[in-house]
Motif scaffolding. Structure first.
Motif, PDB file in Angstrom:
ATOM      1  N   GLU B 123       0.814  -1.211   0.000  1.00 20.02           N
ATOM      2  CA  GLU B 123       0.000   0.000   0.000  1.00 20.02           C
ATOM      3  C   GLU B 123       0.852   1.268   0.000  1.00 20.02           C
ATOM      4  O   GLU B 123       0.615   2.189  -0.773  1.00 20.02           O
ATOM      5  N   ALA B 138       4.379   2.427  -7.480  1.00 20.09           N
ATOM      6  CA  ALA B 138       3.157   1.618  -7.470  1.00 20.09           C
ATOM      7  C   ALA B 138       2.910   1.064  -8.869  1.00 20.09           C
ATOM      8  O   ALA B 138       3.332   1.654  -9.866  1.00 20.09           O
ATOM      9  N   PRO B 140       0.734   0.188 -12.225  1.00 17.43           N
ATOM     10  CA  PRO B 140      -0.418   0.834 -12.877  1.00 17.43           C
ATOM     11  C   PRO B 140      -1.722   0.134 -12.488  1.00 17.43           C
ATOM     12  O   PRO B 140      -1.705  -1.060 -12.203  1.00 17.43           O
ATOM     13  N   LYS B 141      -2.823   0.884 -12.505  1.00 18.85           N
ATOM     14  CA  LYS B 141      -4.067   0.321 -11.966  1.00 18.85           C
ATOM     15  C   LYS B 141      -4.558  -0.900 -12.756  1.00 18.85           C
ATOM     16  O   LYS B 141      -5.108  -1.829 -12.179  1.00 18.85           O
ATOM     17  N   GLU B 142      -4.305  -0.916 -14.077  1.00 20.44           N
ATOM     18  CA  GLU B 142      -4.709  -2.065 -14.902  1.00 20.44           C
ATOM     19  C   GLU B 142      -4.009  -3.329 -14.401  1.00 20.44           C
ATOM     20  O   GLU B 142      -4.576  -4.419 -14.402  1.00 20.44           O
ATOM     21  N   LEU B 144      -2.541  -3.746 -11.332  1.00 22.21           N
ATOM     22  CA  LEU B 144      -2.942  -4.021  -9.962  1.00 22.21           C
ATOM     23  C   LEU B 144      -4.261  -4.794  -9.926  1.00 22.21           C
ATOM     24  O   LEU B 144      -4.447  -5.700  -9.098  1.00 22.21           O
ATOM     25  N   ALA B 145      -5.161  -4.447 -10.844  1.00 23.33           N
ATOM     26  CA  ALA B 145      -6.464  -5.107 -10.883  1.00 23.33           C
ATOM     27  C   ALA B 145      -6.295  -6.605 -11.133  1.00 23.33           C
ATOM     28  O   ALA B 145      -6.981  -7.434 -10.528  1.00 23.33           O
ATOM     29  N   ASN B 148      -4.818  -8.155  -7.954  1.00 22.93           N
ATOM     30  CA  ASN B 148      -5.815  -8.210  -6.892  1.00 22.93           C
ATOM     31  C   ASN B 148      -6.862  -9.289  -7.118  1.00 22.93           C
ATOM     32  O   ASN B 148      -7.423  -9.823  -6.173  1.00 22.93           O
ATOM     33  N   HIS B 155      -9.150 -12.962 -13.311  1.00 20.72           N
ATOM     34  CA  HIS B 155      -9.461 -11.598 -13.750  1.00 20.72           C
ATOM     35  C   HIS B 155     -10.298 -11.626 -15.026  1.00 20.72           C
ATOM     36  O   HIS B 155     -11.323 -10.933 -15.128  1.00 20.72           O
TER      37      HIS B 155
END
Ligand code: SF4
Lengths: 423, 165
Positions: B123, B138, B140-142, B144-145, B148, B155
């Motif tokens: 985090e 961090a 990139p959000k793509e 990380l998704a 996760n 996914h």
């Protein structure tokens, strides 16, 4: 601001006017390649709970890594792949013997200027030689592509490698790319899009450019582009499976790094064990005893490579204690080599000619090395254990150096030996 | 936040020494793959690795072949994360797709030694070693998704299910 090739092609595929370096785009590749690993990919695909491959016409499958099957396990994998392509209606399926994927895709017209090609094989970068943006992906990603046809890609920063001058015979594009990798290191172009340019590249045949793009991944690059030209278009005539629009970088494109080379100053290069960037001029390793010589693979198994090697083998015998393996990159190459009398030269010299495929390149199949053995190879990788025993060593070099060494039984500078009748 | 014991390696750890070419076309379960993890680099690894251990290496980790088993065998061996100065791009993608966290750490890897205990705070984007914090960018959000969701397969499954009316 000017855009690089990578920016322009990814913007076009993403339907955007422009993209910035680092920008993530969601794209649909024009064609996707997988090989013997299709058996594993199909199993992953089955986990998605989707019956049918979306857009089967975009997938090209080539059996090349362990052909013809040498074990029951390999045979089973191949059988599963044949069943999978039949069930899914994948028409672009090239069974064992047609050739190595990175030769088959260009020959069959799937590697097109300005197109996006992804493959579950790291040397997918090869198609940059025809002006494509092509990169390797993993098996799960290929399975996801079967299901969705889409993938995310990050827009890479670009390097420009400008090569002036003329290569001096028998120095080839293999020597050039080894030199570059030796200079910048195995991670020298990590995540980057490499653009090769300059008079030496323009003067090269398409086959020679394929070596540069194939080995771009050995400097860590995502793709390795050569500007498509008359030679590219002529090669694609009667081959291209679709219309294509070449893409060229803008004159004022911004490069993270520009490197310059003078081809006329270059001599034969060798990558020493056990990394591709452990490069030295051939003089430094001359006299090293070898046990096996491998001519071929997706790097240097094309007609011009076989022709060059044949000049050192014609009328000669391979040294005692050395096994030489010739591995044409495809059936088309093999046929041309047969017609040109090259195969006879190899066999008379005492070489083994294998059917087109990856053969000993990845140590999974034929021609593996025992502990303590040394191989000189035209392939693109010499990692420890790759070709068999982890106590064997592999040197990488051009077809001229490999052939001259096979005759001498020790690593040999091709400039210093007499060539056969072809000279 | 995870905490684990370190296995330390150098630069240019290639996929042939992580998972040898001779195994790539043999069907194996992840557990079987784990038995051969890093075989030609460190023969003690596969036997000694404990769940939660952390692999730390230099530049260009995972270079070479696109074989996904290189990531699978590391994940199956119980390794909780791989930290390296840089990763080869295909290994990086494969690791994410296998749900194996990868941390690109520019500074600090040279300080970390084998058997040290380190913490990774995803985090905050820091690696903690001997009380010192080293930052990492961090994902990139793509990306990380995918991580996760536990990897690319879950996914994509989720995305396909959401796409259905
Ligand atoms: S010839 Fe070697 S490098 Fe080329 S695709 Fe086959 S295994 Fe890979």
């Amino acid at each position: 601001m000017g855009q690089t090739f990578a920016q322009k092609v990814l913007a076009k595929k993403a339907g955007l006017p422009s993209v910035a370096v680092g920008q993530i785009v969601d794209v649909e590749p024009d064609f996707c390649l997988s090989h013997d690993n299709t058996a594993a990919i199909a199993k992953t695909f089955a986990k998605f709970g989707v019956e049918k491959v979306k857009n089967p016409e975009r997938f090209v499958i080539v059996l090349d890594h362990t052909v013809p099957a040498s074990t029951e396990e390999y045979a089973k994998g191949h059988k599963e792949i044949r069943e999978f392509v039949a069930k899914q209606g994948i028409k672009a399926f090239y069974d064992a013997g047609v050739g190595i994927c990175h030769q088959v895709l260009p020959e069959m017209g799937f590697a097109l200027p300005g197109s996006l090609v992804l493959g579950s094989d790291s040397h997918t970068t090869a198609y940059g030689a025809l002006g494509a943006f092509s990169a390797g992906v993993g098996r799960s990603e290929m399975a996801a592509l079967y299901a969705t046809s889409r993938i995310w890609l990050k827009t890479p920063a670009s390097f420009k490698i400008e090569v002036v001058g003329k290569l001096k015979e028998p120095v080839t594009s293999k020597d050039l790319v080894l030199k570059i990798i030796g200079d910048i290191g195995a991670d020298g172009a990590l995540y980057k899009s490499v653009e090769y340019a300059g008079e030496a590249i323009e003067a090269m045949s398409l086959s020679s450019r394929l070596v540069l793009s194939n080995m771009a991944v050995e400097m860590g690059a995502k793709n390795g582009y050569c500007a498509p030209d008359k030679k590219t278009f002529a090669f694609l005539e009667h081959r291209a499976v679709a219309e294509y629009t070449p893409i060229y970088p803008d004159a004022e494109a911004v490069y993270e790094r520009t490197l310059g080379y003078d081809a006329s100053k270059l001599g034969p290069q060798v990558a020493k064990p056990h990394t591709v960037d452990n490069v030295a001029p051939v003089e430094e390793v001359e006299g090293t005893k070898i046990h096996q010589a491998l001519l071929g693979t997706c790097t240097n198994g094309r007609l011009e490579d076989l022709r060059l090697a044949a000049r050192y083998l014609e009328g000669k015998k391979i040294a005692k204690g050395v096994r030489m393996i010739v591995l044409p990159a495809s059936q088309e190459v093999l046929l041309e080599a047969l017609r040109g009398g090259l195969i006879e030269i190899f066999v008379r010299a005492g070489a083994m000619v294998l059917s087109p495929g990856c053969g000993p390149c990845l140590g999974a199949h034929q021609g593996v090395l025992a502990a303590g053995e040394v191989c000189i190879s035209t392939a693109n990788r010499n990692f420890q254990g790759r070709m068999g025993s982890s106590e064997a060593s592999t040197y990488l070099a051009s077809p001229a150096t490999v052939a001259a060494s096979a005759v001498a039984g020790v690593i040999t500078d091709p400039r210093k030996v007499g060539r056969g009748g072809g000279a | 936040m995870i905490e684990g014991k370190v296995w330390k390696y150098g630069d240019d750890v290639n996929t042939d020494v992580i998972f040898a070419g001779k195994y790539t076309y043999k069907p194996m379960t992840p557990a079987e793959m784990a038995e051969h993890a890093l075989e030609d680099l460190d023969p003690t690894f596969a036997k000694g690795v404990k769940p939660g251990d952390i692999l730390v290496a230099g530049a260009n980790f995972g270079c070479g072949s696109s074989r996904e088993q290189a990531a699978t065998c590391i994940k199956a061996s119980g390794v909780a994360a791989v930290i390296a100065v840089t990763f080869s791009r295909i290994f990086f993608r494969n690791a994410i797709n296998e749900g194996l966290p990868v941390v690109e750490l520019a500074d600090g890897t040279t300080m970390i030694a084998k058997d040290d205990t380190i913490k990774i705070d995803f985090e905050k984007g820091v690696v903690i070693h001997n009380g010192k914090e080293y930052r990492f960018p961090a994902l990139p959000k793509e990306v990380l998704a995918i991580l996760n969701d536990g990897g690319l397969i879950p996914h994509v499954k989720k995305a396909l299910a959401n796409a259905k009316p």
